[in-house]
Write an enzyme that holds these catalytic residues in place. Structure first.
Site, mmCIF file in Angstrom:
data_model
loop_
_atom_site.group_PDB
_atom_site.id
_atom_site.type_symbol
_atom_site.label_atom_id
_atom_site.label_comp_id
_atom_site.label_asym_id
_atom_site.label_seq_id
_atom_site.Cartn_x
_atom_site.Cartn_y
_atom_site.Cartn_z
ATOM 1 C CG ASP A 61 11.673 11.459 29.528
ATOM 2 O OD1 ASP A 61 11.509 11.544 30.764
ATOM 3 O OD2 ASP A 61 12.748 11.135 29.001
ATOM 4 N NE ARG A 64 12.944 6.195 16.741
ATOM 5 C CZ ARG A 64 12.337 5.839 17.859
ATOM 6 N NH1 ARG A 64 11.032 5.582 17.888
ATOM 7 N NH2 ARG A 64 13.033 5.713 18.970
ATOM 8 C CG ASP A 67 15.792 7.468 17.451
ATOM 9 O OD1 ASP A 67 15.944 6.846 16.388
ATOM 10 O OD2 ASP A 67 15.797 6.927 18.561
ATOM 11 C CB SER A 117 17.892 5.321 27.490
ATOM 12 O OG SER A 117 17.161 5.475 26.326
#
Lengths: 413, 413, 413, 413
Positions: free
Chosen positions: B22, B102, B131, B185
């Site tokens: 990705d 993050r 996110d 995922s």
């Protein structure tokens, strides 16, 4: 009119009476010291002891008005379940098993006092613990001019030896196992059992296995998990494995399931309302299952902000109950808020019980707010517009950017 | 000056680059669509993947400035540990493993952007999740005029087929196992792994065992418990079984212990900041141990009101981090409050790890507020005067009695 | 070791001594009843009375160690200003003028007790009020084994007649105006004066004008407004009309300005910590000005969430101070949070004072977050993109829409 | 099904229509751009403008379904009064006059849309303000699939010149005073008026006197105070000076009294939900009187902890309303809590109104918790036992003393 309570001026007292040695001594002591009539009240809250011996003992002491009552359904329906709607945990861990039983006992004592025309109530809690506070706040809230007798704070039977001597002098039967002191003190009801004191006082040491009464150890639990289903209706559990049950029946079955799977033990150092830390060993088998089940059904039925608002007030709600303020405006107000949130908390939760673990393995509800079309990683056919996220982020960031512009980067206040 | 961001007007962008399919597609897409120079940043936060392949791929795409960094110590010391001082749990259960990583990535991207003179940053988070918010709030807070590119919200590669077609056209290698879609995922770092989406979307179904990566199941864990000791200094863990360890080393070891004992699994339906419910499977082996350990050492060292104040603010603190506001005035303010409480949170906790259970079996501290002389059931030699309890109760009851006197009995508001 | 305090076993006591009739009786009573040495401590906190008469009276009673101290600067700098950073109001209205003075007196008494080797402290507060709590919590927090003597809770001088008889027997001079009872009781310091009791006890009646000591009435204030400017630095006021002043000087000047303009009167029924409601008449002229000034400078310098977090905790902070827990972990923790927010609270506020009104007429700051370019109704040249609002609203509405879809319209929980 | 909103695909839209220039332009623009039928809705919320001209204008534009309604009673009874039960103030000062009107307009628009079979609603709020959020959150909560048109965020009439040009081209009458731009923008209803923008944008400058519409200045108010009495029943005002009045009548009269006495002005820099600070001039004459009156009657009728609980949640409640979440689970939950507290908030408050001041001069209630016998400085005949205070203080101090014993003196955490 408040006050003016001259301690000795008591005509008739309703005693919370277990039938054990301590409250038997209190019964006799009240008769002698206060020269008043004693009415006994013995309740079944699921502590797991027979009540008839208490009746016979009371008769033996010449008590004329004896109340022996099974309050298990009321206990679970009107006290335990409302509290569980809040997911209440004191200090992040304690399910409030003792705290929630006291208001019901206090309530019933006051009702009986009114019925029999008593002017006082008495309890057997010590002067160091929380229970004296919980009993007495309940008494005063329900009948502000009631006289309260707390023998442990008043008398001079301050050692075991003196207590036993008093018992002997007064023909109070002392079973052999009570001659020596119990190695720790126990309180129990349908929600939990708590053990504390003496050999449990050192928080650096783990409790011995003999302390546990309501649960087998995770190690001794079966190697095969048990799967169960609990149905909720408007925030309360109503059925187990598809079978509708009364509140007390349901909790009783959950206790058995918890017991068998080593669920619900807690070894805690907590902060008492009276100002000290204390260490307790708690067993709440059914309640521990219920907490996970309730949180799970809430997770799909409660709106986010409804949940966050509840969660943010939970510590205060738990503290209120722990401190004994069940019968208070603030508890009533918080309960109204919590109950308002529970109208749609209906559905089924499936759980796996395994050696101390309570694991949610499924939740379903006709009121579910979980919407696969919106959340999906697959094409959502327009249910959610990803472009909206940009505006959402930009406006949420605006105040941080304005701060950053004048040197307050990184969110510096 | 804020705003004025004309999306296409970008010279150099720092991309958070994992080396996977990705972000490789994003890398190439940025080069083509924006015609700008791409700088890659690949961080080791303990996700358990090698980083060198990411470097080689970036080189292959002609990237000139490649940053590959091991941030594990910073991650644990400056992000995970401060958060654990608060015992933070989002919605009562989630240990915030993704949320806390993050801000660090965002921070480092901005630092690199400044170093290399980039005017933009980019990330690979989708437009439906939290996110994107966490990355971008971090970017904006740290550099208010940065340009942010979120390809998933912009491009038309909205299906797997289109993505793979783009990869093929652009010589992006696709490993065989990526040809088919992943069944769910995954995000991982030293604190946790999270799995969501696709086969995990139905909250009525339990996850398959293959989903779990950081833990064996409680059923497969050893039949013998493991006992460990963790030492804390001013709120942070510093040693395991008497051996002083760096933050990342310590968490790594706890992860291993948690893994082996089936500890730290969570199957949760949670509420995203962007407004929907989502379902995640989390594994936080070391963090789950740490939470119990920290609460246990706090239980003997923290003052009651200090603990209750912390606890009452914890849900808000957790929400702030979950929503992405790590770099915000409110987080800094709460952190100051929390850190102030931790000065005396020093001592040793012993824990038993057994098939999913983390059980405190002892806590000791030079700063312990637990005082046996006061709490004892035995004679306390005057350390506590039980008579004080009467006045304490009477004054706490006064307002309830005054209410009761005018008909507001039982705490009626 | 706590406890074991046998009341009479006191060698030397530090008395908070005003020099008035009541504390003079206490002084003499301590000498007689406890047979101990009495050390007097008389502080100037801005109550507006001369201190030297207190010294002379103490000498007359044979006191050897006499402490007379001007604590005004400390009072304002270390107690009043930190509290005002929080915009603290108890029960939405009371500026805590009495509450904030007690911890300083307690602190200094304990310091003196250590200096002179005293084993006890004494105060003249009654057994019904909050001040006894505030003094004694301060004493115990600062020196846990100190002995505390509260004569009003101990002695039998329970009527004015008995008190005067004791005074006469013991050669305590009683000024003529003290022969009759005062019509109400007063406490004063640099922040405020409070009047309560006796003729003020009926909350249905307004106080007579003679009650007020620190303010003229709005009716009697000038017909022309006074305009002033206050400069703040990191949350604290530092200058008035451009002139830098010490904390006590600044508050003294504001008091004069407030006095002259009829500012700062409050007629309040409040809830005491000891459980009853009481009615007080407060005058806080300078403090009332300061509150508006501080809120005004915060309005342009504080981030929104920083302000909202502070505001949401303010009631708790105010309650902590009101209840006497200045020296407590929870106050220190909240202070850390509040102080963290004040770093950028710097700038100038202009105010109009007019007949009881404090009206902000301007605020300016180098740290202002108010950005005309963003907020303007005029063309903002792209500083704010109105299209972002759509995404912002859509995602904020998402949870409500998901609820509405399944019949929970109108935000029904 | 959410989403799938193709903006242009609208058949019939209900427009919140004032009859002024801006919403007339919107009306026409909707007809032209969307080619859809427009239904107008004009409500009297007490803004003080005639509604019939709006009807005539709508007719002139060919509108077939025209709704003109007087909603003043509903507005006050179902929105203003419930909010005032909470003593709601946003950021400590703002009485939420605009915020509370929006949900009612949104609610009525949706009801009308259902009645007339409209698939969309439209409003005239700009893309920078809070009102767009409040309208749209209301729409979506009440009808999740409604289409929302916000012309100010969509069209290209971004300057006054373009707007006037559009008006001219489309035969929209422009009164002379509208040719030039208004020097500031106004919103008004029965609770308040708000003025902002343009000449009011600089927070360093005081507003000119011409800005004020609902109040004369304190300087111009009478030199003689006006005394009034307000009766409350279960938290809501029901009578003025002994005369029972409907909600809207009562507020109208209070507005007149406030106006005449210069009461209720506020010059505020506030934080908008969309992320920026803005400056507003508010006039809330009757509401300002009501706030003091309500707090005063609560002061004698509310239990302490009921009041403190309410007060601690008030900032969150105010923020919820300010941000537009009137129709949300969290508002309903908090309302349930607040309403539960108000059952006994009944009685009479007397107030003095004088040149901007609202001064409570008396409060009485059959439910008063203020008990002279307990609080009195005189002999209380045993209603309160001062000795209880010692135990109360000792146990409240215990945790501080235990901390002090191990070196954490002064409440060091």
């Amino acid at each position: 009119m408040l006050g003016l309570m001259t301690a000795r001026d008591v005509k008739k007292v309703v005693l919370a009476y277990s039938g054990g040695l301590d409250t038997s001594v209190i019964l006799r002591w009240l008769q002698k010291e206060y020269g008043c009539e004693v009415v006994t009240f013995t309740a079944d809250l699921g502590q797991g002891e027979e009540l008839e011996p208490a009746r016979r003992k009371a008769e033996m002491f010449g008590v004329k008005e004896i109340f022996v009552e099974d309050l298990r359904e009321t206990f679970v329906k009107d006290f335990v379940f409302p509290m569980f709607r809040a997911n209440a945990l004191y200090e992040g861990q304690y399910l409030l098993g003792t705290s929630i039983a006291r208001p019901l006992i206090a309530q019933r004592q006051i009702e009986i006092a009114k019925m029999v025309g008593a002017d006082a109530v008495a309890h057997g809690a010590t002067g160091k613990g929380n229970d004296q506070v919980r009993f007495e706040l309940g008494y005063y809230a329900l009948q502000p001019d009631i006289k309260v007798i707390a023998p442990w704070r008043e008398w001079d039977l301050t050692s075991r030896t003196k207590l036993l001597a008093f018992a002997e002098e007064n023909q109070i039967p002392v079973t052999k196992d009570k001659r020596g002191e119990a190695p720790f003190s126990v309180d129990a009801n349908l929600l939990h059992s708590s053990s504390e004191g003496k050999i449990l006082e050192d928080p650096a040491l783990a409790p011995d296995e003999i302390v546990f009464q309501r649960t087998i150890s995770p190690e001794n639990a079966p190697d095969i998990a048990t799967e169960i289903a609990i149905d909720f209706h408007e925030g309360d559990p109503v059925a187990l494995n598809g079978v509708t049950l009364s509140p007390a029946e349901l909790l009783t079955r959950l206790n058995k399931l918890g017991h068998d799977n080593g669920i619900g033990r807690l070894d805690l150092v907590e902060n008492r309302f009276v100002g000290m830390k204390s260490r307790g060993i708690y067993e709440t088998p059914g309640g521990t299952i219920l907490l996970t089940a309730h949180r799970s059904i809430e997770s799909i039925t409660l709106d986010r902000e409804a949940m966050h608002l509840k969660d943010s007030l939970m510590p205060r709600y738990a503290e209120i109950i722990y401190n004994g303020f069940w019968f208070s405006p603030e508890r009533h107000m918080l309960q109204a808020l919590i109950d308002t949130s529970q109208k749609s908390v209906t559905g089924r939760v499936r759980l796996k019980l395994y050696k101390g673990n309570v694991i949610c393995v499924g939740r379903e509800s006709p009121n579910s707010l979980y919407d696969t079309r919106v959340v999906t990683f697959e094409d959502d056919e327009g249910a959610y517009n990803q472009v909206d996220a940009q505006g959402f982020i930009k406006l949420n960031a605006l105040r941080l950017r304005l701060g950053g512009q004048i040197g307050r980067t990184g969110g510096t206040p």
